[in-house]
Scaffold this motif. Sequence first.
Motif, PDB file in Angstrom:
ATOM      1  N   LEU A 336       0.829  -1.204   0.000  1.00 38.87           N
ATOM      2  CA  LEU A 336       0.000   0.000   0.000  1.00 38.87           C
ATOM      3  C   LEU A 336       0.863   1.254   0.000  1.00 38.87           C
ATOM      4  CD1 LEU A 336      -2.845  -0.723   2.538  1.00 38.87           C
ATOM      5  CD2 LEU A 336      -3.050  -0.308   0.109  1.00 38.87           C
ATOM      6  N   ARG A 337       1.951   1.205   0.782  1.00 37.67           N
ATOM      7  CA  ARG A 337       2.802   2.389   0.886  1.00 37.67           C
ATOM      8  C   ARG A 337       3.538   2.659  -0.417  1.00 37.67           C
ATOM      9  NH1 ARG A 337       4.985   2.663   7.024  1.00 37.67           N
ATOM     10  NH2 ARG A 337       3.149   1.754   7.990  1.00 37.67           N
ATOM     11  N   SER A 339       2.321   1.845  -3.503  1.00 37.26           N
ATOM     12  CA  SER A 339       1.430   2.119  -4.635  1.00 37.26           C
ATOM     13  C   SER A 339       1.328   3.614  -4.869  1.00 37.26           C
ATOM     14  CB  SER A 339       0.031   1.564  -4.339  1.00 37.26           C
ATOM     15  OG  SER A 339       0.093   0.195  -4.042  1.00 37.26           O
ATOM     16  N   PRO A 340       1.513   4.059  -6.095  1.00 38.44           N
ATOM     17  CA  PRO A 340       1.401   5.492  -6.369  1.00 38.44           C
ATOM     18  C   PRO A 340      -0.060   5.934  -6.430  1.00 38.44           C
ATOM     19  CG  PRO A 340       1.938   4.311  -8.381  1.00 38.44           C
ATOM     20  CD  PRO A 340       1.902   3.287  -7.284  1.00 38.44           C
ATOM     21  N   ASN A 420       8.938   1.864   6.288  1.00 38.29           N
ATOM     22  CA  ASN A 420       9.673   3.008   5.723  1.00 38.29           C
ATOM     23  C   ASN A 420       9.722   4.198   6.673  1.00 38.29           C
ATOM     24  OD1 ASN A 420       7.011   3.691   5.401  1.00 38.29           O
ATOM     25  ND2 ASN A 420       7.151   4.200   3.228  1.00 38.29           N
ATOM     26  N   ASP A 421       8.653   4.398   7.464  1.00 39.50           N
ATOM     27  CA  ASP A 421       8.666   5.539   8.391  1.00 39.50           C
ATOM     28  C   ASP A 421       9.661   5.309   9.529  1.00 39.50           C
ATOM     29  OD1 ASP A 421       6.986   3.463   9.062  1.00 39.50           O
ATOM     30  OD2 ASP A 421       5.581   4.699  10.188  1.00 39.50           O
ATOM     31  N   ILE A 431      11.996  10.043   3.956  1.00 38.65           N
ATOM     32  CA  ILE A 431      11.042   8.966   3.715  1.00 38.65           C
ATOM     33  C   ILE A 431      10.687   8.893   2.240  1.00 38.65           C
ATOM     34  CG2 ILE A 431       8.971  10.351   4.155  1.00 38.65           C
ATOM     35  CD1 ILE A 431       7.985   7.764   5.644  1.00 38.65           C
ATOM     36  N   ASN A 432      10.733  10.052   1.578  1.00 42.57           N
ATOM     37  CA  ASN A 432      10.420  10.068   0.149  1.00 42.57           C
ATOM     38  C   ASN A 432      11.471   9.290  -0.632  1.00 42.57           C
ATOM     39  OD1 ASN A 432       9.206  12.090   1.628  1.00 42.57           O
ATOM     40  ND2 ASN A 432       8.871  13.390  -0.157  1.00 42.57           N
ATOM     41  N   THR A 435      11.106   5.546  -0.032  1.00 41.58           N
ATOM     42  CA  THR A 435       9.968   4.986  -0.759  1.00 41.58           C
ATOM     43  C   THR A 435      10.295   4.848  -2.245  1.00 41.58           C
ATOM     44  OG1 THR A 435       8.538   6.033   0.854  1.00 41.58           O
ATOM     45  CG2 THR A 435       7.507   5.249  -1.160  1.00 41.58           C
ATOM     46  N   HIS A 436      10.967   5.877  -2.813  1.00 42.45           N
ATOM     47  CA  HIS A 436      11.300   5.790  -4.246  1.00 42.45           C
ATOM     48  C   HIS A 436      12.272   4.642  -4.516  1.00 42.45           C
ATOM     49  CE1 HIS A 436       8.936   9.145  -5.316  1.00 42.45           C
ATOM     50  NE2 HIS A 436       9.659  10.049  -4.656  1.00 42.45           N
TER      51      HIS A 436
ATOM     52  N   HIS B 302      -6.910   8.206   1.527  1.00 40.77           N
ATOM     53  CA  HIS B 302      -6.368   6.916   1.101  1.00 40.77           C
ATOM     54  C   HIS B 302      -7.211   5.784   1.691  1.00 40.77           C
ATOM     55  CE1 HIS B 302      -2.954   3.759   1.333  1.00 40.77           C
ATOM     56  NE2 HIS B 302      -3.419   3.771   0.107  1.00 40.77           N
ATOM     57  N   PRO B 320       0.167   9.067   9.233  1.00 40.92           N
ATOM     58  CA  PRO B 320       1.130   8.115   9.796  1.00 40.92           C
ATOM     59  C   PRO B 320       0.929   6.687   9.316  1.00 40.92           C
ATOM     60  CG  PRO B 320      -0.486   8.697  11.444  1.00 40.92           C
ATOM     61  CD  PRO B 320      -0.790   9.539  10.242  1.00 40.92           C
ATOM     62  N   CYS B 321      -0.193   6.388   8.708  1.00 40.73           N
ATOM     63  CA  CYS B 321      -0.429   5.000   8.302  1.00 40.73           C
ATOM     64  C   CYS B 321       0.368   4.644   7.052  1.00 40.73           C
ATOM     65  CB  CYS B 321      -1.914   4.750   8.058  1.00 40.73           C
ATOM     66  SG  CYS B 321      -2.855   4.613   9.578  1.00 40.73           S
ATOM     67  N   HIS B 322       0.226   5.417   5.987  1.00 39.68           N
ATOM     68  CA  HIS B 322       0.915   5.066   4.735  1.00 39.68           C
ATOM     69  C   HIS B 322       1.647   6.257   4.138  1.00 39.68           C
ATOM     70  CE1 HIS B 322      -2.456   2.176   5.262  1.00 39.68           C
ATOM     71  NE2 HIS B 322      -1.473   1.320   5.076  1.00 39.68           N
ATOM     72  N   GLN B 323       1.889   7.267   4.950  1.00 42.00           N
ATOM     73  CA  GLN B 323       2.757   8.395   4.581  1.00 42.00           C
ATOM     74  C   GLN B 323       2.257   9.257   3.419  1.00 42.00           C
ATOM     75  OE1 GLN B 323       4.466   5.230   5.265  1.00 42.00           O
ATOM     76  NE2 GLN B 323       4.255   6.091   7.294  1.00 42.00           N
ATOM     77  N   PHE B 336       2.844  13.580  -1.932  1.00 43.30           N
ATOM     78  CA  PHE B 336       3.604  12.329  -1.816  1.00 43.30           C
ATOM     79  C   PHE B 336       2.693  11.237  -1.275  1.00 43.30           C
ATOM     80  CE2 PHE B 336       6.365   9.323   0.446  1.00 43.30           C
ATOM     81  CZ  PHE B 336       7.215   8.993  -0.583  1.00 43.30           C
ATOM     82  N   GLY B 337       3.015   9.988  -1.617  1.00 50.35           N
ATOM     83  CA  GLY B 337       2.322   8.862  -1.013  1.00 50.35           C
ATOM     84  C   GLY B 337       1.192   8.318  -1.858  1.00 50.35           C
ATOM     85  N   PRO B 338       0.532   7.283  -1.331  1.00 54.63           N
ATOM     86  CA  PRO B 338      -0.429   6.526  -2.128  1.00 54.63           C
ATOM     87  C   PRO B 338      -1.806   7.177  -2.275  1.00 54.63           C
ATOM     88  CG  PRO B 338      -0.210   5.541   0.042  1.00 54.63           C
ATOM     89  CD  PRO B 338       0.780   6.660  -0.019  1.00 54.63           C
ATOM     90  N   ALA B 339      -2.085   8.274  -1.555  1.00 61.14           N
ATOM     91  CA  ALA B 339      -3.403   8.905  -1.708  1.00 61.14           C
ATOM     92  C   ALA B 339      -3.468   9.630  -3.042  1.00 61.14           C
ATOM     93  CB  ALA B 339      -3.663   9.877  -0.567  1.00 61.14           C
TER      94      ALA B 339
END
Lengths: 606, 374
Positions: A336-337, A339-340, A420-421, A431-432, A435-436, B302, B320-323, B336-339
Motif C-alpha cells: 500500500l505504501r 502504490s502510487p 519506511n517511516d 522517507i520520500n 519509498t522511491h 487513502h 502516519p499509516c501510509h505516509q 507524496f504517497g499513495p493517496a
Amino acid sequence: MTSDAHTGTGRPADALRGDDETSTAPKKKGGGAVGGVANWMDERTGGAKGIRYLMNKVFPDHWSFMLGEVAMYSLIILLITGTFLTFWYVPSMGETIYHGSYTPLQGQQMSEAYKSTVDISMDVRGGLLIRQIHHWAALLFLVAIMLHMFRVFFTGAFRKPREINWVIGVLLFMLAMVEGFAGYSLPDDLLSGTGIRAAQGFMLSIPVIGSYVAYFVFGGAFPGSEIIPRLFTVHVLLLPAIIMGLFAAHMILLIVHKHTQFPGPGRSDHNVVGFKLMPVYTAKAGGFFFIVFGITALISGLVTINPIWMYGPYEPTMVTAGAQPDWYMGFADGALRLSPGWWEFTLLGHTFSLNVMIGAILLIPVIFTALGVYPFLEAWITGDKREHHLLDRPRNAPTRTAIGMGFIAFYFVLFVASGNDIMAITLHLSINDITHVMQASIFILPPLVFWITKRLCMSLQRSDRDLVLHGKESGRLIRTAEGRFFEAHTPLSEHDRWRLVSYETHRPIAAPTEADSNGVGRRQIAKDKMRARLSHFYFNDRIEAITPAELAAAHHDGQAFESIESAEDGDRLEIDSDEFDHHMHGGAEELSSGHAYSHPQDQEPS
Amino acid sequence: MTTSFTGPERHDHSEHQPEPGDHGRQGSDLINLGDGHHEGSGALPERFENPGLPEHVHRLGDDDPAAAKRSERQVASLFGVSMLATLLFVISYIVVGKGEIVTLPLIGATKALHVALGVTLGISLLCIGLGAVHWAKTLMSDTEVVEERHTLRSPDEDREGTVKILTDSAESTQLTRRPLIKYSLGGALGLFVVPLGLQLVGSLGPLPHDNLGVTLWDRKLNGKGRRLMRDPENTPIRLSDVTLGSVFHVLPEGIDDVQNPQDAKVKAAVLLVSMQESDIKNAKEASWGIQGVVAYSKICTHVGCPVGLYEHTTHHLLCPCHQSTFDMTNDCEVIFGPAKRRLPQLKISVNDAGYLVADQGFQEPVGPSFWERA
C-alpha cells in the motif's frame, strides 16, 4: 483351549458350545494393569492395529523437518492460551468507564473489549503472561509456517504425490494470516482500531460492491458496534474450525505419504530411513513441543509485545505515529505504501481505487494462488509423473531455487517498505527517498536475486562435481622427479560420493515442429511451444551429476602422474598408512595441464 | 519424457544392512585405480549405484556404561530442574504482589509477577523438553530403521470396482435416461443455499445509501450552521483564539447528542490550522477560510486514518499509516504517497458571537474512495 471344537471331531452341539467358549474366554492379556486397559479398549475399538501401525512409522532426521513441527506446536499453544483468554475477554463494543488498577487510564471511556483486555493484563494474576504467550505464539506460528513452506519449496517436497498437501498448506498459511489479523484487532486499542479503520477503507476500494461489503461486514457505518463481536466469532470459532480441519487433513496426508527424506546412502524413493515414532520420535518430537512452549513462555515473560494499555482505547479521531501491523501483514501494508496515487482514477462516473485495491485486496489472493499453482506448473513443464520422496538439494534445482529466492526478494521489499517511516526516523533518511528506492527495488531486485541465485546454485553444483572427480584436498604436497609440486587429493568414500552424484537433471523438451502438428489444433501447438519455452528456461543451463564414465575418464587423464606417485608410495606409506592409501594416485591428476588447479606456468597453450 | 532416469534401482531398499567393508560391489571398484583403468564406455553403468546405508557408528554411551550413567543423571537433573521451576511458579503465583516492579538488565522495569511466572513456566517446560530430547539422543536406540514405501495408486481391481459401483448406481438411478430428474435435482440443490445465504448476507448490515457522502456538518443545528468545537474539550473556538501557527483538532457542535457519536466522529473530524494568509497559494482555499485560518477534513483520502502529523514550517500534513503527504498551502493537494485526492475543505466563517462556524458541510465525501463516489 477349545481347538477340538473346530476340528470337527465332536458332535455339532459341542461345536456350538466351543464357539461360545471361544468368544467369552478372555484372550491372553499380559502387561498388568496397562495391558488390561489396553485389552478392554482394543476389544471395543480394535485400535491396536492402527496404533501399532502408527507407532512403527519411521521419521527421517533433519533439522529443517522441525520447522513444520514448530508451526504445529505453536498452534497447540495458541489453542490452549486462546481458550484461557476467552474466560476473561468480553467481545463487546459497549462503552464503559475504566476503574481498574492501571492509573493512567483511570476514569477513561472505553469499550468493554478494551477494558477486559486491560484487566487481563493488569488485574488477572498471570493473565498478562497468557496474553503474551498467545501473541508471541501467533507471531512464531506464522514465522514457522513460512520457513516450513520455504523448506518444502526449495527441496521440491511439493512434487507428486504431495501437491494436495502443498495446497492445503498454502491455504493454512493464508487463513493463519487472517486469523492473526482478527486476533490482534480484538483488544480494540488505538493501534488495532486504526488497523480496522484501514481495513474498512480496503473494503470500500472494491469495485461495484465495495461500500456494500463494508456496510455488511461492519453492520453499518464504521466503526459501529458489531465488528468486534463479529471478529471474535471469526477468530475463536469459524477460522479455528477450518484451520483445525485443514491441519488434520495435512497430518493425515503426511502419514499416508510418509515423510520425505534427503538423498543419502541407503535412501531411495522407495523407502524411509529414520527412527520409529515409538520411542525415539515420541521423545524427540514430544520433547520439542516442550522446548517450543518453554522458549515461548520465556520470551513472553521477558519481552513485552503489544502493550495495549500504553496505546489507549480506540478513538476514531486519534492515531499513533509509526502505526504498523503484525509482521505477517507487513508485506500488504508495504504494498500500500509503495502504490502510487495515480493508480486511482474515475471512469464513467465511478471511482477505481487501484492504489488501494491492488495492495490490500488483490495482492494476497494473487500471491497465494501463484503459490498453490506452482507444483502443477512445474510438473507440467517437466512432464514428470513419478512419485518423489527424495528431496532435491536446493542447488540441484537451480531455476526453482532462483524463482523461490526472487519471490522472497519481492516479498522482502514489500515487507521492508512497511517500515519506511521507522527506517526514515532511525536512519535519518528522507522517507520520500526511501519509498522511491523501494518502488524501484520491487522491479529490480527480484530478477537480480533470481540471476544471482541461479549462478550460485550452478557454481555449487560445479564444486560438487569437482569434489567427486578430484576428491578432497589432503593438504599433503608431493614433489615429482622433475621437481613439480602437487597437492595429493583424497577420493571421496562411496557413501560421501553418493550424496553428490545421486541427483537427476531434467533436460529441456524440444519445441514442436510443424511436421508434428498434423491434426493437432493450433491451441495445442501454442501450448506445446509455451511448454518447450518454459522447459528451456528451466533446464537449458544445467549441471548434470557425474557418471561413473566421467569419473573413470577423469582418473584416466591423471594417469600420466600415477607412475610417478607409485614410485613414491613407499615413503608415504610410512608417513600415514590410512585406508585411503591405495587411492592416493587420485590426487595427482589435478595438476595435469589446463586444469583449474594447475599453476599458470604449468599450463601449455592449447 | 526426454530425460533418462536410471536412478537408484528398486532393489536398493533391500540393502539396508550393508556388511562392513563391503567394497567388492560394482559401484565402488569403478574408481579404484589400483584395479586398472576403465575406458568410460560400455562396461560402466550409466549412473552410480546407491551404496546402501553406511555402517552404524556407536555412541559413547553405547559402549561405555559410565557415559550412559552420566547421560541418565543429566536427563534426571533436567527433569528435576523442571519440577523445581514448577514449584517456584506456584510460589510466585501466591507470593508476589500484583503491583511489584523489578528492574532487570536490558529489559528495564517490569512487573515482577509477570516475569516470575514467565521465567519459571519457561524453565519448567524447557527442561522437560531438553531432558526428553537428551534422553532420546544419548540413550534410546540410534540405529536407523528402514520402512518400505508403497505406491499410493490403488490396485486396478479396486479402481475398476469403484468405477463399476458408480456406473451401476448411475444406471440404477436412471439419472442418465431421465434428464428431467437430473436437471430439476441440480436446480433444487443449487438453490437450497439461497435462503441461508440471503438471510446471512441480507441481515448483516444496512445498505450504505448515501451514508458515506454525508457528515454531521451537513445537518444544521437549530437551523444554524454548527460551531467548530475543540476535540476533546468540546468547547467552541473564537477566531481570536486561533493565534498564528496554532493547530486545533475539531469536531462539530453537538456531536455527543447524536445516536452514534463514534460513527459521526469518523467522518466529521477536522483539522483547523492558522497560517500567514500570504502563504496560501490557492484562491478557493483562502476564500473558504478566514484570515489564513482554514479547516480541512482530518480523514485521509487513502484508507481513512486520521491525518495526524502536521509540520509547522512547511505546512505539510502527513498520514502516519501510509505516509500520504498533503500540502496545506495549496488546498491540501497530495504531494507524496499513495493517496490520490485532496483532503476536502470545510468552509468556515465567524458568527455574531465571534465563534468559528461551518456555513455548509463538505462539498464532497470525506475519507477513502468508494465506487459510487466520483
